[in-house]
Design an enzyme around this catalytic site. Structure first.
Site, PDB file in Angstrom:
ATOM      1  N   ASP A  10       0.856  -1.180   0.000  1.00 50.28           N
ATOM      2  CA  ASP A  10       0.000   0.000   0.000  1.00 50.28           C
ATOM      3  C   ASP A  10       0.902   1.243   0.000  1.00 50.28           C
ATOM      4  OD1 ASP A  10      -2.390   1.558   0.372  1.00 50.28           O
ATOM      5  OD2 ASP A  10      -1.834   1.749   2.483  1.00 50.28           O
ATOM      6  N   LYS A  52     -11.637   6.248  -3.080  1.00 54.21           N
ATOM      7  CA  LYS A  52     -12.056   7.474  -2.396  1.00 54.21           C
ATOM      8  C   LYS A  52     -13.551   7.778  -2.566  1.00 54.21           C
ATOM      9  CE  LYS A  52      -7.978   7.625  -0.880  1.00 54.21           C
ATOM     10  NZ  LYS A  52      -7.757   6.766   0.289  1.00 54.21           N
TER      11      LYS A  52
END
Length: 269
Positions: A10, A52
């Site tokens: 990540d 998002k």
């Protein structure tokens, strides 16, 4: 050879941006800018790891946020509302992300150690491509250059908690088996991503979202406070199914040695 051939990392809270503050602060600003609705940093952290747009959607479903929204607008958040917040979020995030592009302590040395063992470095993020196109070169200027990266909106199939970004790294890096890969993340959706892809998973309890402290705050924190926050973060990551939980990426080589021993005994994730 029956050993780890790749790690898929990540970004925010794992390799850059200790505490994962770039996205959390921007979510707070985007809600305020788009609708004059206040959310807390703690609330902004809850769905971390999702794409998002999906993150904003999940925030709107938090009971406390939904109650505020209902009080202000007389209804729950709609898809059009999410679009409006996302539209506010994107330019803010694109503008600010380079301020959070420095590698976390230990990352550069760890990447070098992994590469010395012949391990390839993949990566993926809950950030969309427009943000990653700013973050990736900024991180490279600080010395962090993964072999491949995937953004949350790159693939038609979607992002986390699905396996697709992790699997796209497997394809791009030419790895022979998903059992020879380790997915490393500081948030639950990224752990789920790795598990869904059939990989070993390692959660990071201190450097990322669940611990939620800046590097400076962490450096001055009492041992007791660190222990409490570490335990809180680790419990969430283990609950998500992580095979291992360590403090930061600097601890990964020892974990990989342990996984290699398990692979040699015929174990699989």
């Amino acid at each position: 050879m029956n050993r780890i051939h790749a790690v898929i990392l990540d970004w925010a809270g794992t390799t850059v941006d200790f505490g994962s503050f770039a996205p959390t602060q921007i979510f707070v600003e985007a809600f305020r800018q788009a609708f004059d609705v206040e959310i807390t940093l703690a609330e902004a952290r809850v769905p971390m790891g999702l794409g998002k747009w999906q993150h904003i959607e999940a925030l709107g479903k938090l009971p406390a946020v939904d109650a505020r929204w209902q009080a202000k607008f007389g209804r729950s958040m709609s898809a059009a509302d999410i679009d409006a917040i996302y539209a506010a979020f994107m330019p803010l995030q694109i503008a600010k992300v380079i301020d959070f592009s420095s590698p976390i302590a230990g990352v550069i040395d760890t990447i070098a150690a992994l590469r010395a063992e012949g391990i390839k470095i993949g990566s993926c993020s809950g950030y969309p491509r427009a943000v990653m196109e700013r973050l990736v070169p900024a991180a490279a200027e600080h010395g962090y250059r993964p072999d491949h990266w995937v953004a949350t909106d790159d693939l038609v199939a979607g992002g986390r908690p699905g396996p697709w970004m992790a699997l796209q790294n497997v394809i791009a890096l030419g790895i022979d088996a998903v059992a020879h890969c380790v997915k490393v993340d500081d948030a639950a959706p990224g752990i789920s991503e790795g598990l869904n892809a059939g990989m070993w998973t390692v959660g990071l309890a201190v450097s990322g979202n669940e611990f939620g402290a800046t590097w400076d705050a962490y450096q001055t924190m009492s041992k007791e406070d660190v222990a409490v926050r570490r335990e809180h973060a680790a419990s969430k990551l283990y609950a998500a199914g992580a095979h291992y939980v360590v403090d930061s990426l600097a601890d990964l080589p020892e974990v990989i040695a342990h996984i290699n021993a398990r692979l040699a005994q015929g174990e699989r994730p």
